[in-house]
Design a protein around this motif. Structure first.
Motif, PDB file in Angstrom:
ATOM      1  N   PHE A 118      29.025   4.443  43.863  1.00  0.00           N
ATOM      2  CA  PHE A 118      27.337   4.450  43.367  1.00  0.00           C
ATOM      3  C   PHE A 118      26.451   4.574  44.512  1.00  0.00           C
ATOM      4  N   MET A 119      25.534   5.378  44.442  1.00  0.00           N
ATOM      5  CA  MET A 119      24.504   5.282  45.963  1.00  0.00           C
ATOM      6  C   MET A 119      23.582   4.272  45.603  1.00  0.00           C
ATOM      7  N   LEU A 120      22.958   4.082  46.776  1.00  0.00           N
ATOM      8  CA  LEU A 120      21.691   3.096  46.988  1.00  0.00           C
ATOM      9  C   LEU A 120      20.387   4.052  47.724  1.00  0.00           C
ATOM     10  N   THR A 121      19.335   3.506  47.196  1.00  0.00           N
ATOM     11  CA  THR A 121      18.113   4.034  47.692  1.00  0.00           C
ATOM     12  C   THR A 121      17.987   3.348  48.855  1.00  0.00           C
ATOM     13  N   THR A 122      17.934   4.027  50.133  1.00  0.00           N
ATOM     14  CA  THR A 122      17.591   3.318  51.359  1.00  0.00           C
ATOM     15  C   THR A 122      16.080   3.344  51.770  1.00  0.00           C
ATOM     16  N   ALA A 123      15.508   4.628  51.354  1.00  0.00           N
ATOM     17  CA  ALA A 123      14.036   4.839  51.783  1.00  0.00           C
ATOM     18  C   ALA A 123      13.596   5.794  50.882  1.00  0.00           C
ATOM     19  N   PHE A 124      12.216   5.840  50.458  1.00  0.00           N
ATOM     20  CA  PHE A 124      11.816   6.921  49.787  1.00  0.00           C
ATOM     21  C   PHE A 124      10.205   7.057  50.042  1.00  0.00           C
ATOM     22  N   ASN A 125       9.729   8.273  50.472  1.00  0.00           N
ATOM     23  CA  ASN A 125       8.493   8.620  50.449  1.00  0.00           C
ATOM     24  C   ASN A 125       7.750   9.488  49.624  1.00  0.00           C
ATOM     25  N   LEU A 126       6.712   9.027  49.235  1.00  0.00           N
ATOM     26  CA  LEU A 126       5.997   9.673  47.745  1.00  0.00           C
ATOM     27  C   LEU A 126       4.585  10.314  48.506  1.00  0.00           C
ATOM     28  N   LEU A 127       4.178  11.638  47.698  1.00  0.00           N
ATOM     29  CA  LEU A 127       3.000  12.134  47.992  1.00  0.00           C
ATOM     30  C   LEU A 127       2.699  12.289  46.371  1.00  0.00           C
ATOM     31  N   LEU A 128       1.542  11.933  46.153  1.00  0.00           N
ATOM     32  CA  LEU A 128       0.962  11.812  44.740  1.00  0.00           C
ATOM     33  C   LEU A 128      -0.268  12.926  44.891  1.00  0.00           C
ATOM     34  N   THR A 129      -0.249  13.959  44.205  1.00  0.00           N
ATOM     35  CA  THR A 129      -1.196  15.207  44.181  1.00  0.00           C
ATOM     36  C   THR A 129      -2.148  15.338  43.201  1.00  0.00           C
ATOM     37  N   LYS A 130      -1.762  14.808  41.869  1.00  0.00           N
ATOM     38  CA  LYS A 130      -2.218  15.020  40.538  1.00  0.00           C
ATOM     39  C   LYS A 130      -2.319  13.917  39.632  1.00  0.00           C
ATOM     40  N   PRO A 131      -3.354  13.412  38.990  1.00  0.00           N
ATOM     41  CA  PRO A 131      -3.048  12.316  37.962  1.00  0.00           C
ATOM     42  C   PRO A 131      -2.153  12.830  36.821  1.00  0.00           C
ATOM     43  N   LEU A 132      -1.346  12.153  36.531  1.00  0.00           N
ATOM     44  CA  LEU A 132      -0.488  12.355  35.319  1.00  0.00           C
ATOM     45  C   LEU A 132      -1.093  12.056  33.922  1.00  0.00           C
ATOM     46  N   LYS A 133      -1.500  12.817  32.986  1.00  0.00           N
ATOM     47  CA  LYS A 133      -1.964  12.280  31.933  1.00  0.00           C
ATOM     48  C   LYS A 133      -0.752  12.220  30.713  1.00  0.00           C
ATOM     49  N   ALA A 134      -1.068  11.819  29.538  1.00  0.00           N
ATOM     50  CA  ALA A 134       0.012  11.781  28.384  1.00  0.00           C
ATOM     51  C   ALA A 134       0.384  13.124  28.064  1.00  0.00           C
ATOM     52  N   GLY A 135       1.753  13.323  28.228  1.00  0.00           N
ATOM     53  CA  GLY A 135       2.601  14.594  27.599  1.00  0.00           C
ATOM     54  C   GLY A 135       3.946  14.578  28.583  1.00  0.00           C
ATOM     55  N   PRO A 136       4.664  15.632  28.203  1.00  0.00           N
ATOM     56  CA  PRO A 136       5.791  15.916  28.917  1.00  0.00           C
ATOM     57  C   PRO A 136       5.892  16.103  30.426  1.00  0.00           C
ATOM     58  N   VAL A 137       6.752  15.418  31.302  1.00  0.00           N
ATOM     59  CA  VAL A 137       6.800  15.715  32.597  1.00  0.00           C
ATOM     60  C   VAL A 137       8.390  15.985  32.952  1.00  0.00           C
ATOM     61  N   ILE A 138       8.494  16.748  33.886  1.00  0.00           N
ATOM     62  CA  ILE A 138       9.958  17.098  34.431  1.00  0.00           C
ATOM     63  C   ILE A 138      10.115  16.639  36.042  1.00  0.00           C
ATOM     64  N   ALA A 139      10.834  15.748  36.181  1.00  0.00           N
ATOM     65  CA  ALA A 139      11.237  15.416  37.577  1.00  0.00           C
ATOM     66  C   ALA A 139      12.319  16.242  37.886  1.00  0.00           C
ATOM     67  N   GLU A 140      12.397  17.147  38.762  1.00  0.00           N
ATOM     68  CA  GLU A 140      13.437  17.952  39.542  1.00  0.00           C
ATOM     69  C   GLU A 140      13.942  17.510  40.896  1.00  0.00           C
ATOM     70  N   GLY A 141      14.956  17.077  40.842  1.00  0.00           N
ATOM     71  CA  GLY A 141      15.715  16.552  42.025  1.00  0.00           C
ATOM     72  C   GLY A 141      16.620  17.573  42.828  1.00  0.00           C
TER      73      GLY A 141
END
Length: 156
Positions: free
Chosen positions: A85-108
């Motif tokens: 199992f892997m563990l997250t050691t660091a994560f950086n975010l850039l939020l560019t647009k507000p998410l409203k109600a509806g479907p969203v896909i996270a692509e990794g």
């Protein structure tokens, strides 16, 4: 290609077991979401944003962004690791647009690393097809065997 008997083997069995592990995690009872791992180093999480995840100004709170970006990047990286199992050691975010109600896909997508530390990125795509956020994380192999975790099992 899997045998005609319908048994899933090798890499595909690992992907299905990771998908089952995601579904079994208690935190995912709070989120209407489903993980798919189509190939090595790629993970997608389909989820639904609704008012339960909104902050006071009527859009998704940053915790929703982080959760889905981290999970998509994490599973993209863990798709390359079959024993631990892997563990997250660091994560950086850039939020560019507000998410409203509806479907969203996270692509990794896995970027680098093949021994102990891995780097992967993820992005959130909203119902209009726009990128709403992106993130990059580092993930480290833990001492926790995947095979010992409840939920890690091939289901198809």
């Amino acid at each position: 290609m899997p045998p005609e008997t319908g048994a899933v083997e090798g890499e595909q069995a690992h992907f299905r077991a990771l998908e089952a592990l995601y579904a079994a995690a208690p935190i995912n009872r709070l989120f209407e979401s489903a993980l798919e791992i189509p190939e090595r180093g790629i993970a997608r999480i389909h989820f639904q944003i609704d008012e339960r995840y909104f902050h006071a100004a009527g859009a998704a709170h940053g915790t929703s962004y982080f959760k889905m970006l981290d999970d998509a990047a994490f599973y993209a990286a863990n798709s390359l690791v079959t024993d631990r199992f892997m563990l997250t050691t660091a994560f950086n975010l850039l939020l560019t647009k507000p998410l409203k109600a509806g479907p969203v896909i996270a692509e990794g997508r896995w970027i680098s690393g093949q021994r102990r530390v891995f780097v992967a990125e993820a992005r959130l795509i909203d119902a209009e097809g726009d990128e709403a956020a992106r993130g990059t994380g580092t993930f480290m192999k833990s001492r926790i065997p995947l095979a010992g975790l409840p939920g890690y099992r091939a289901t198809r």
